[in-house]
Design an enzyme around this catalytic site. Sequence first.
Site, PDB file in Angstrom:
ATOM      1  N   TYR A 197      -2.570  -0.391   0.454  1.00 12.71           N
ATOM      2  CA  TYR A 197      -1.326  -0.473  -0.438  1.00 12.71           C
ATOM      3  C   TYR A 197      -1.541  -0.269  -1.826  1.00 12.71           C
ATOM      4  O   TYR A 197      -0.860   0.513  -2.401  1.00 12.71           O
ATOM      5  CB  TYR A 197      -0.385  -1.645  -0.130  1.00 12.71           C
ATOM      6  CG  TYR A 197       0.927  -2.017  -0.520  1.00 12.71           C
ATOM      7  CD1 TYR A 197       1.900  -1.097  -0.502  1.00 12.71           C
ATOM      8  CD2 TYR A 197       1.072  -2.972  -1.382  1.00 12.71           C
ATOM      9  CE1 TYR A 197       2.986  -1.068  -0.877  1.00 12.71           C
ATOM     10  CE2 TYR A 197       2.179  -2.987  -2.059  1.00 12.71           C
ATOM     11  CZ  TYR A 197       3.005  -2.046  -1.854  1.00 12.71           C
ATOM     12  OH  TYR A 197       4.468  -2.479  -2.466  1.00 12.71           O
ATOM     13  N   SER A 218       5.129  -0.841  -7.462  1.00  9.88           N
ATOM     14  CA  SER A 218       4.971  -2.411  -7.241  1.00  9.88           C
ATOM     15  C   SER A 218       4.222  -2.810  -8.581  1.00  9.88           C
ATOM     16  O   SER A 218       3.395  -2.027  -8.877  1.00  9.88           O
ATOM     17  CB  SER A 218       4.304  -2.282  -5.890  1.00  9.88           C
ATOM     18  OG  SER A 218       3.773  -3.955  -5.816  1.00  9.88           O
TER      19      SER A 218
END
Length: 262
Positions: free
Chosen positions: A151, A138
């Site tokens: 995350y 990401s």
Amino acid sequence: MKNKVVWITGASSGIGEALVYAYNSAGAKLIISARNRDELFRVKMNCKNQINVHVLSLDLEETGQLVDKAAAAEKIFGQIDLLINSGGITQRALALETAIEVEQKIMNINFWGTVALSKAVLPGMIAKGNGQIACISSVVGKFGTPHRSAYAASKHALHGYFDSLRAEVADKNINISLICPGYIKTNISLNALTADGSKHDVMDQNQENGMSPATCASQIIDAIKNNKEEVYIGGKEIKGVLFKRFFPLRFSKYIRKSKINL
């Protein structure tokens, strides 16, 4: 990719599902994995060439079972040419409010599951003299944002580990790609974990307005085909990577004031 064996985790929805359809259309032999077996069969039924799609359910959090899952995957078509680690989960919670068990769950799924599966397929790739591994990271793997501490940590960890691994296996003809999407229109925010581990169950506006999974999958396939080591996919949000690199203090102040949902 015709007749190449591609194993895709997280294949029951989102980017993983879009990759299944794209590789199936290209003539690849597919092994598709996720926790939800019923959803995997739905994806298979939507493929043009179903005979070359094999369902292998697994749970990335159960790292102790992944070596056996990799052995089972290799037996299906005799080898793995490309492993795409697309399975994962995100977060919507403040760090100080998040239970440590929830943070560990995110790390186990996003990082340790990916590491365990990749290490399990590498010996077979090395033995046959080539192979590819792609990890769906990401842009948050390059910088942290509020409500994403665990995350972001899991995605940052992927970069450190697989950058090192890439250097170690380069002489064995193994290519490793780190793919960093920004806003992609998937259900990732709906399934995000809150502080107590329950589902967020809210579609973020930026996700809703993001790039389609099919467009993202097309760019991922191009990156893998061209052996890109790291690639950023999305809209203007991917400029944050350069913003952080060249103007770190300004970027830090911007992040504190902004409402970013990645």
